[in-house]
Design an enzyme around this catalytic site. Structure first.
Site, short mmCIF file in Angstrom:
data_model
loop_
_atom_site.label_atom_id
_atom_site.label_comp_id
_atom_site.label_asym_id
_atom_site.label_seq_id
_atom_site.Cartn_x
_atom_site.Cartn_y
_atom_site.Cartn_z
N ASP A 1 0.86 -1.19 0.00
CA ASP A 1 0.00 0.00 0.00
C ASP A 1 0.90 1.25 0.00
O ASP A 1 1.48 1.58 -1.03
CB ASP A 1 -0.89 -0.12 1.25
CG ASP A 1 -2.04 0.85 1.29
OD1 ASP A 1 -1.79 2.05 1.40
OD2 ASP A 1 -3.20 0.42 1.22
N VAL B 1 -10.39 -3.71 0.08
CA VAL B 1 -10.52 -5.13 -0.25
C VAL B 1 -10.36 -6.03 0.98
O VAL B 1 -9.58 -5.73 1.88
CB VAL B 1 -9.51 -5.56 -1.34
CG1 VAL B 1 -9.97 -5.08 -2.70
CG2 VAL B 1 -8.10 -5.07 -1.03
N ASP C 1 -8.05 -8.52 5.87
CA ASP C 1 -9.11 -8.30 6.86
C ASP C 1 -9.68 -6.89 6.86
O ASP C 1 -9.09 -5.96 6.31
CB ASP C 1 -8.56 -8.55 8.27
CG ASP C 1 -7.66 -7.40 8.76
OD1 ASP C 1 -6.71 -7.03 8.03
OD2 ASP C 1 -7.94 -6.85 9.84
N ARG D 1 -10.95 -12.61 6.70
CA ARG D 1 -9.72 -13.23 6.19
C ARG D 1 -10.02 -14.59 5.55
O ARG D 1 -9.30 -15.04 4.68
CB ARG D 1 -8.70 -13.43 7.31
CG ARG D 1 -8.15 -12.14 7.91
CD ARG D 1 -6.92 -12.44 8.75
NE ARG D 1 -6.54 -11.38 9.67
CZ ARG D 1 -5.74 -10.35 9.38
NH1 ARG D 1 -5.24 -10.23 8.17
NH2 ARG D 1 -5.44 -9.44 10.29
#
Ligand code: PRP
Length: 185
Positions: free
Chosen positions: A108, A158, A164, A170
């Protein structure tokens, strides 16, 4: 979409189905097989998000390889990390002289991974590469060298396949986009 289970009510849409994930994970494994011929890579899974991807990936790699696990927490607020990484669980083995592949679920801002890669490089592995299932390039703050990437995605929220929200979802077998109503209170 079938609404057979209660978690699925929180999913707006499926982004990558089980079949698409399986196919792409197979392609990444084949790339790793080709790149590491004659060597025995050590795959390092960064917990917790990467456990599902890691489990599928290693079973599709046909070369001999070893695995190890690490858990880190990034000091950040909400959905963004800060760049300060705390090692919660360190590797069980030394990595000096090893061909390391760090396996992540998502890249990210790059804060966590750029910091973690520096820590691991200081231990003098023979080589180190990063493999992530998902990449959100638009979110990058710190540049990170990425060798294997499953899918590049926009800044969607997402979940599933290891990822999660508040520790849930998950165990969804696919990757889905979470309904905003779930996280907007
Ligand atoms: C996710 C992911 C990376 C990190 C990436 O972990 O597994 O470690 O965030 O974000 P960055 O590029 O902005 O640093 P998370 O903190 O959600 O923990 P988890 O794996 O236990 O879910």
């Amino acid at each position: 979409m079938e609404m057979g289970n209660i978690m699925e009510q929180d999913v707006e849409r499926v982004l990558f189905s089980e079949e698409e994930l399986s196919r792409r994970v197979g392609e990444i494994a084949a790339q790793i097989d080709a790149d590491y011929v004659g060597r025995e890579p050590l795959l390092v899974s960064v917990l917790r998000g990467s456990f599902v991807f890691m489990a599928d990936l290693v079973r599709k790699i046909t070369l001999p390889c070893t695995v190890d696990f690490m858990a880190v927490s990034s000091y950040g607020t909400g959905s963004s990390s800060s760049g300060q990484v705390k090692i919660i669980k360190d590797l069980s083995e030394h990595i000096e002289g090893k061909d390391v592949i760090v396996v992540e679920d998502i890249l990210d801002s790059g804060n966590t991974l750029s910091y973690l890669l520096e820590i691991l490089k200081a231990r003098q592995p023979a080589s180190i590469r990063l493999c992530t299932l998902l990449d959100k390039p638009s979110r990058r703050v710190k540049p990170v060298e990425l060798h294997y990437s499953g899918f590049s995605i926009p800044d969607y929220f997402v979940v599933g396949y290891g990822l999660d929200y508040a520790e849930r979802y998950r165990n969804l077998p696919y990757i889905g986009v979470l309904k905003p109503s779930v996280y907007e209170h």
